[in-house]
Each structure stands twice: as structure tokens, then as C-alpha cells.
Scaffold this motif. Structure first.
Motif, short mmCIF file in Angstrom:
data_model
loop_
_atom_site.label_atom_id
_atom_site.label_comp_id
_atom_site.label_asym_id
_atom_site.label_seq_id
_atom_site.Cartn_x
_atom_site.Cartn_y
_atom_site.Cartn_z
N HIS A 1 80.22 75.74 29.04
CA HIS A 1 79.13 74.83 28.72
C HIS A 1 77.94 75.51 28.03
O HIS A 1 77.20 74.85 27.29
CB HIS A 1 78.68 74.04 29.96
CG HIS A 1 77.98 74.82 31.02
ND1 HIS A 1 78.48 74.97 32.30
CD2 HIS A 1 76.80 75.46 31.02
CE1 HIS A 1 77.63 75.67 33.02
NE2 HIS A 1 76.62 75.99 32.27
N ARG B 1 79.18 65.49 28.53
CA ARG B 1 80.35 66.37 28.61
C ARG B 1 80.12 67.49 29.61
O ARG B 1 81.00 67.83 30.40
CB ARG B 1 80.64 66.95 27.21
CG ARG B 1 81.87 67.82 27.13
CD ARG B 1 82.02 68.39 25.73
NE ARG B 1 83.20 69.23 25.61
CZ ARG B 1 83.43 70.04 24.58
NH1 ARG B 1 82.57 70.08 23.57
NH2 ARG B 1 84.52 70.78 24.55
N ARG C 1 85.56 77.42 25.95
CA ARG C 1 85.64 76.33 26.92
C ARG C 1 84.50 76.38 27.93
O ARG C 1 84.66 75.99 29.08
CB ARG C 1 86.99 76.39 27.67
CG ARG C 1 88.19 76.11 26.81
CD ARG C 1 89.50 76.33 27.56
NE ARG C 1 89.75 77.73 27.79
CZ ARG C 1 90.42 78.51 26.93
NH1 ARG C 1 90.89 78.01 25.81
NH2 ARG C 1 90.61 79.78 27.20
N TRP D 1 78.88 75.11 24.43
CA TRP D 1 78.74 73.73 23.96
C TRP D 1 77.28 73.37 23.74
O TRP D 1 76.93 72.77 22.72
CB TRP D 1 79.33 72.77 24.98
CG TRP D 1 80.76 73.00 25.33
CD1 TRP D 1 81.69 73.69 24.59
CD2 TRP D 1 81.43 72.56 26.50
NE1 TRP D 1 82.89 73.71 25.24
CE2 TRP D 1 82.77 73.02 26.41
CE3 TRP D 1 81.05 71.82 27.61
CZ2 TRP D 1 83.71 72.75 27.42
CZ3 TRP D 1 81.98 71.55 28.61
CH2 TRP D 1 83.30 72.01 28.50
N VAL E 1 76.59 65.89 24.24
CA VAL E 1 77.07 67.06 24.97
C VAL E 1 76.60 67.05 26.41
O VAL E 1 77.24 67.65 27.29
CB VAL E 1 76.62 68.36 24.26
CG1 VAL E 1 75.13 68.61 24.46
CG2 VAL E 1 77.42 69.56 24.78
N GLU F 1 75.64 72.54 20.03
CA GLU F 1 75.41 71.13 19.70
C GLU F 1 73.96 70.67 19.80
O GLU F 1 73.60 69.64 19.22
CB GLU F 1 76.31 70.26 20.59
CG GLU F 1 77.79 70.55 20.35
CD GLU F 1 78.71 69.67 21.16
OE1 GLU F 1 78.37 68.48 21.34
OE2 GLU F 1 79.77 70.16 21.60
N GLU G 1 80.19 66.22 33.36
CA GLU G 1 81.43 65.66 33.91
C GLU G 1 82.20 66.68 34.74
O GLU G 1 82.52 67.78 34.28
CB GLU G 1 82.31 65.16 32.76
CG GLU G 1 83.58 64.46 33.23
CD GLU G 1 84.41 63.94 32.08
OE1 GLU G 1 85.45 63.31 32.33
OE2 GLU G 1 84.03 64.19 30.91
#
Length: 348
Positions: free
Chosen positions: A265, A328, A263, A268, A325, A272, A331
């Protein structure tokens, strides 16, 4: 998490950092009334009202390594905190540690304390003849809040393996065993491994280490500039295949969940965006490099981690990263009464 150094440890901070004596953030000016405040990088907006601001400094490097643009002071020394971990992992490899794949990614990690992180850190220790008791990092709960709730609900308590730096410490012990160096003093700044780590950081940053302090895990903490940090990450992605620097970068990018968590960043982004290398540090430090040599680094002066994602998302946009991403990561909504009423947003 801060820990109390042993009585034999050196003074917590050596070297000079501008502003340190006045309580200013590393890299901030210690001058008089004419000293300019760092620029605002993010705002906290609730119900249409700006209730707070996060100031800081940020640098972006072009593919050729030149500074493309910058905000604030990006040449003064600051503590990169865990953004230095990839360089410490390089030092472990140069010392002879036999680490690859997930194990090498964990060596550069600020992991979330999920079961697979804890289990792998324990395996690394066992494979090199150590136990959890040999770790010199403090006992802690999982770094990820959701994971911490699950961990506590299972009746588990603070442990050294759970501490987010346990992978780095296990790698340092493995390096000491490989090189024939003392293991009980591996955190001493004068230890051969820590001297080697300082050499790696200076080499990657292209500048001398300006100060040495004590990180939250007890390991030596090496100050460089934000520009130096960005240069260092750039050097890792551009290193020749098979070199220690490239091996660390490749392991992190191949196993991003071991660098951070499911979870987070950093995970992520590396999962990605092809070839991206990303690592955050405590007190709101972040560094990213792309395979073509573009890189960025920033620090929020107040250490406000809630603004990390919004600032990183905007910086990635400015770096030219066009991927879902980014939105995301950027945010960060604010809630009131269980419904969205605002957000933390980048303003540069």
C-alpha cells in the motif's frame, strides 16, 4: 525479523519508555487501574460478529503543522520501526553517500524482496566496493508472502540481500565509505553514522530521542512520539529542493515500488496520490505526509498488521484524501470456506 546482537553490542534498550517494564506497548500508560486503555481503531467482524479489536493511537496534523485531531496518547515515545528509514537515509546523504533515484528510494525501503530489489541492493554494494558479506542485517526470505512463495519455489534460501532492510544497510555502508568511517561497526549506536542519524531524527521530529533500542535488522532504533513522527514526515515534504530531506522524499515518491513493492500500500499511495509520502513500520506503525503539510501517524498497540490498511484508509479520508486508492488500501476482507464472510474495518 529480530536478530541476536553481537556480544560487543550495548544493552538492547537504553532510556525509559513508559509501560516498558510491565510489558505494555510503547506509549501506553504504566499507571494503575485508573489508566485508560487506548481507543479501538479497528474491529474484526466475521459473520456479523465482532471477534476482535485493535487498539492504538493516531494523530493528524493540519497544513500548518498543528495537531488537528488525535486519538489515544500521541505524545509518549514509541518505536517508529521502519518508518524511521527516510531519516536514516537523510543521514546517509549528509555523511556524503552518493545515492539518487532508485538507489536513494531503496535506502529508505522495507522492500518486498522482489528480483529488482535484490539486484539493485547488490549493485549499490558493488558500486561502493562491498559484497553481501559486508551487510550486518540478518539473512531472510522476501517480506512479501507471494514473492516468498516464488522465491522458495525457485530453490532459493534466506539471504542478507533478500532481507527487507538490505537497501538501508547498503546505503549505510556507502555512507561510511564516503565519510572514511569504519564499516565493520556501522551498526554500533556510538558509530559516527548512527550518532548522525539520531541527530536527524531529533531534528525532524522536533523533540529529543527518548530511547535507543535494536531494530529487527540490527540497526539502532530511535524512539519518538507519534506527533514527532508526523512532524518528521511533514518536514521531508516541505524541505527546500536539493536538501537531503527533500532528496529522500522526492526519490521515494518518484520510485515508490523500490520503497515497498508491487503489491504494497505504500507503493499504491505514493504512485496514485500526487506528492504523498508514505512509509510503514513493523508492529503496525504508519506515517504519511502530503505536499501541503498535512500529515498523519499511527500505531496499533498489538502490532496487528492486518488492520494497517483499514486504519490507514480511514485516516486518509479524515485527512481529506479523495482518491480511489483509499478504498483499495482500506479493503481487508475475511474469508470462510473460500468466500467473503466479514472484514477488518476501521471504527473511528
Amino acid at each position: 525479523m529480530p536478530s541476536t546482537p553481537p556480544s560487543s553490542a550495548p544493552s538492547p534498550v537504553t532510556g525509559a519508555i513508559p509501560g516498558a517494564s510491565s510489558g505494555a506497548a510503547p506509549g501506553a500508560s504504566s499507571g494503575g487501574p485508573t489508566a485508560a486503555a487506548p481507543p479501538v481503531l479497528a474491529e474484526i467482524v466475521r459473520s456479523g460478529f465482532v471477534e476482535g479489536r485493535h487498539r492504538g493511537s493516531l494523530v493528524v496534523l493540519a497544513p500548518d503543522g498543528a495537531v488537528e485531531w488525535a486519538l489515544g496518547d500521541v505524545t509518549a515515545p514509541m518505536f517508529p520501526r521502519s518508518s524511521n528509514k527516510p531519516f536514516q537515509a537523510v543521514a546517509c546523504l549528509r555523511a556524503g553517500a552518493e545515492l539518487d533515484g532508485e538507489r536513494l528510494a531503496l535506502a529508505a525501503a522495507s522492500h518486498s524482496g522482489e528480483p529488482f530489489h535484490r539486484e539493485l541492493a547488490e549493485k549499490v554494494l558493488t558500486e561502493h566496493g562491498f559484497t553481501e558479506d559486508d551487510l550486518r542485517c540478518p539473512a531472510d526470505l522476501p517480506l512479501d508472502p507471494a514473492e516468498a512463495e516464488t522465491y522458495l519455489a525457485a530453490g532459493l534460501g534466506r539471504a542478507r540481500l533478500t532481507m527487507n532492510c538490505s537497501g538501508k544497510h547498503a546505503a549505510m555502508l556507502a555512507a561510511c565509505r564516503a565519510a572514511g568511517w569504519p564499516t565493520d561497526s556501522y551498526l554500533d549506536p556510538g558509530h559516527p553514522l548512527q550518532r548522525l542519524a539520531a541527530e536527524v531524527v531529533a531534528e525532524a521530529a522536533g523533540e529529543p530521542v527518548a530511547a535507543t533500542g535494536v531494530d529487527g535488522c540490527g540497526a539502532p532504533l530511535l524512539a519518538i512520539s507519534l506527533t514527532g513522527l508526523a512532524r518528521g514526515f511533514r518536514s521531508l515534504v516541505l524541505a527546500e529542493p536539493g536538501t537531503a530531506g527533500r532528496r529522500v522524499a522526492d526519490a521515494m515518491r518518484a520510485h515508490p515500488e523500490h520503497v515497498a513493492g508491487t503489491r504494497r500500500h505504500d507503493t499504491w499511495l505514493m504512485r496514485e496520490v500526487p506528492g504523498a509520502l508514505s512509509k510503514l513500520g513493523a508492529e503496525a506503525v504508519q506515517a504519511v505526509a502530503l505536499p501541503d503539510g498535512r500529515a498523519l501517524a499511527f500505531k496499533l498497540d498489538d502490532g496487528g498488521v492486518r488492520a494497517l490498511g483499514p486504519v490507514l484508509g480511514r485516516a486518509l479520508e479524515r485527512l481529506g484524501v479523495d482518491d480511489p486508492v483509499v478504498a483499495r488500501i482500506a479493503e481487508h476482507p475475511l474469508h470462510g470456506g473460500g468466500v467473503p464472510v466479514g472484514a477488518v474495518r476501521a471504527v473511528f
